[in-house]
Design a protein around this motif. Structure first.
Motif, PDB file in Angstrom:
ATOM      1  N   ILE A  45       0.849  -1.189   0.000  1.00  0.00           N
ATOM      2  CA  ILE A  45       0.000   0.000   0.000  1.00  0.00           C
ATOM      3  C   ILE A  45       0.886   1.240   0.000  1.00  0.00           C
ATOM      4  N   GLN A  46       0.577   2.155  -0.895  1.00  0.00           N
ATOM      5  CA  GLN A  46       1.431   3.351  -1.031  1.00  0.00           C
ATOM      6  C   GLN A  46       1.104   4.380   0.042  1.00  0.00           C
ATOM      7  N   PRO A  47       2.117   5.003   0.619  1.00  0.00           N
ATOM      8  CA  PRO A  47       1.877   6.030   1.640  1.00  0.00           C
ATOM      9  C   PRO A  47       1.665   7.405   1.017  1.00  0.00           C
ATOM     10  N   THR A  48       0.746   7.475   0.076  1.00  0.00           N
ATOM     11  CA  THR A  48       0.456   8.771  -0.550  1.00  0.00           C
ATOM     12  C   THR A  48      -1.048   8.961  -0.496  1.00  0.00           C
ATOM     13  N   GLY A  49      -1.487  10.163  -0.491  1.00  0.00           N
ATOM     14  CA  GLY A  49      -2.924  10.439  -0.446  1.00  0.00           C
ATOM     15  C   GLY A  49      -3.511   9.989   0.877  1.00  0.00           C
ATOM     16  N   GLU A  50      -4.763  10.239   1.065  1.00  0.00           N
ATOM     17  CA  GLU A  50      -5.402   9.866   2.322  1.00  0.00           C
ATOM     18  C   GLU A  50      -6.244   8.632   2.086  1.00  0.00           C
ATOM     19  N   LEU A  51      -6.305   7.777   3.075  1.00  0.00           N
ATOM     20  CA  LEU A  51      -7.113   6.567   2.915  1.00  0.00           C
ATOM     21  C   LEU A  51      -8.582   6.942   3.005  1.00  0.00           C
ATOM     22  N   HIS A  52      -9.363   6.363   2.100  1.00  0.00           N
ATOM     23  CA  HIS A  52     -10.779   6.724   2.025  1.00  0.00           C
ATOM     24  C   HIS A  52     -11.655   5.481   2.138  1.00  0.00           C
ATOM     25  N   GLN A 108      -0.602   3.653  11.063  1.00  0.00           N
ATOM     26  CA  GLN A 108      -1.524   3.803  12.195  1.00  0.00           C
ATOM     27  C   GLN A 108      -2.965   3.487  11.797  1.00  0.00           C
ATOM     28  N   VAL A 109      -3.343   3.858  10.588  1.00  0.00           N
ATOM     29  CA  VAL A 109      -4.709   3.540  10.143  1.00  0.00           C
ATOM     30  C   VAL A 109      -4.873   2.020  10.014  1.00  0.00           C
ATOM     31  N   ALA A 120     -19.341  12.386  -8.208  1.00  0.00           N
ATOM     32  CA  ALA A 120     -19.298  11.924  -9.607  1.00  0.00           C
ATOM     33  C   ALA A 120     -19.432  10.412  -9.580  1.00  0.00           C
ATOM     34  N   PRO A 121     -20.645   9.910  -9.318  1.00  0.00           N
ATOM     35  CA  PRO A 121     -20.817   8.480  -9.010  1.00  0.00           C
ATOM     36  C   PRO A 121     -20.558   7.538 -10.180  1.00  0.00           C
ATOM     37  N   GLU A 122     -20.154   8.090 -11.326  1.00  0.00           N
ATOM     38  CA  GLU A 122     -19.793   7.182 -12.418  1.00  0.00           C
ATOM     39  C   GLU A 122     -18.309   6.819 -12.344  1.00  0.00           C
ATOM     40  N   ARG A 123     -17.565   7.443 -11.403  1.00  0.00           N
ATOM     41  CA  ARG A 123     -16.156   7.032 -11.301  1.00  0.00           C
ATOM     42  C   ARG A 123     -15.824   6.611  -9.862  1.00  0.00           C
ATOM     43  N   LYS A 124     -14.834   5.730  -9.759  1.00  0.00           N
ATOM     44  CA  LYS A 124     -14.466   5.174  -8.454  1.00  0.00           C
ATOM     45  C   LYS A 124     -13.950   6.249  -7.507  1.00  0.00           C
ATOM     46  N   MET A 125     -14.261   6.113  -6.223  1.00  0.00           N
ATOM     47  CA  MET A 125     -13.659   6.997  -5.227  1.00  0.00           C
ATOM     48  C   MET A 125     -12.155   6.734  -5.284  1.00  0.00           C
ATOM     49  N   SER A 126     -11.356   7.802  -5.372  1.00  0.00           N
ATOM     50  CA  SER A 126      -9.929   7.592  -5.622  1.00  0.00           C
ATOM     51  C   SER A 126      -9.108   8.666  -4.941  1.00  0.00           C
ATOM     52  N   VAL A 129     -11.256   8.009   5.783  1.00  0.00           N
ATOM     53  CA  VAL A 129     -11.529   7.211   6.989  1.00  0.00           C
ATOM     54  C   VAL A 129     -11.294   8.032   8.253  1.00  0.00           C
ATOM     55  N   LEU A 130     -10.479   9.087   8.154  1.00  0.00           N
ATOM     56  CA  LEU A 130     -10.236   9.906   9.341  1.00  0.00           C
ATOM     57  C   LEU A 130     -11.078  11.186   9.366  1.00  0.00           C
TER      58      LEU A 130
END
Ligand code: TRP
Length: 326
Positions: free
Chosen positions: A8-15, A63-64, A188-194, A206-207
């Motif tokens: 898992i990459q440590p970039t962006g925030e986990l959603h 930590q997450v 924009a529910p036609e594309r994946k949460m990213s 998640v936070l």
């Protein structure tokens, strides 16, 4: 037990998409699989990163994962750069891969099109990923379809190396897990949460605090026609809410649809279910974040466990290749 490796990459925030799509399954699987979870900071630096933010994200992702329920005494959880064998085997994988083979990787083509500075590491990224997997005699790699080509490459490199130098690596199988929940962007529910798309209102982290989660769901894009029905084609917004509610409560989206005649209550219930689902994770996260020494300890233990396994593989690899022992 099956040896399973996840990166898992440590970039962006986990959603929410990361949580419902992957993290929650990892937590469930840790007692039935021999699971290794690696925070891949060396992959992150294939594109320029701000050092302070990389450092903070690496700790935060760890930590997450622990807060979500990955137990560092049950699985192996560590940071890639703390186990030097990853960089070492990566070089050997670069010398095992053909230039043309790496050039065919579609993720490299996509990513290099989008940046003006294309590092050589971005090009050899899949060789490092193969090293991650092969160091641990991995049998299964559960990844999404976007990683299929990289896993194929890891298999090809393992097979080629074994063929040239004698049996050394376990050839891993990719395991595209059944889609637990396809979580789409709320705006924009036609594309994946990213994490790579800039849609702060459409992405539930998640936070995120409960009030923020409630607001994001309240403002979620729904569909024309006020009827609540599970139909991802015709009603992507409402169907996304139903999928999330179902994933958070263990229900079935089509059955849940019957309980609603208006959008407002569906949004409110989905928000509440997500807030409740994340509440224990957020509480544990707050405790861990207040005690940085604990995360350091967890990562040291994880790196020690990983190094033992990776070190044993490297003894074999060096011997087969004709490199002196160290
Ligand atoms: N490339 C993966 C991604 O972007 C992350 C990753 C790195 C990985 N090493 C891995 C995934 C090994 C599975 C196995 O998602």
């Amino acid at each position: 037990m099956t040896r399973v490796f996840s990166g898992i990459q440590p970039t962006g925030e986990l959603h929410l998409g990361n949580y419902l799509g992957a993290i929650r399954r990892w937590v469930d699987a840790q007692h039935t699989d021999d699971a290794i979870h690696c925070v891949v900071d060396l992959h992150a630096i294939t594109v320029p990163q701000d050092p302070a933010s990389l450092r903070a994200k690496t700790i935060e992702v760890t930590q997450v994962l622990v807060s979500a329920g990955l137990d560092p005494d049950v699985c192996t959880l560590f940071v890639q750069s703390q186990v030097a064998e990853h960089a070492e085997l990566s070089w050997i994988m670069e010398c095992t891969a053909a230039f043309g083979e790496l050039r065919r990787m579609t993720q490299f083509k996509d990513k290099s099109d989008r940046t003006d500075f294309v590092s050589a590491g971005l090009f050899t990224y899949p060789a490092l990923q193969a090293a991650d997997i092969l160091l641990y005699d991995t049998e299964k790699v559960p990844v999404g379809d976007d990683q299929r080509q990289h896993i194929e490459l890891a298999r090809d490199l393992a097979t080629r190396f074994n063929h040239r130098y004698g049996d050394t690596f376990v050839v891993p199988a990719h395991d595209i897990p059944p889609v637990a929940a396809r979580v789409m962007d709320l705006q924009a529910p036609e594309r994946k949460m990213s994490k790579s798309v800039d849609s702060p209102q459409g992405t539930v982290l998640v936070l995120d605090e409960p009030a923020v989660i409630e607001r994001k769901f309240k403002r979620a894009v729904t569909d024309s026609g006020g009827e609540v029905r599970y139909d991802p084609e015709a009603k992507p917004g409402v169907s996304n809410l139903l999928s999330i509610l179902a994933a958070a409560t263990g229900g079935d989206p089509e059955a849940l649809a019957g309980g609603y005649s208006r959008y407002g209550p569906l949004k409110a219930d989905t928000a509440e279910a997500v807030v409740e689902m994340l509440r224990p994770l957020q509480a544990r996260f707050a405790e861990l974040a207040a005690d940085p020494g604990e995360t350091d300890r967890i990562l040291r233990v994880g790196a020690d466990k990983a190094r033992k396994m990776a070190g044993a593989t490297m003894v074999r690899v060096r011997d087969r290749l004709g490199l002196p022992a160290i």
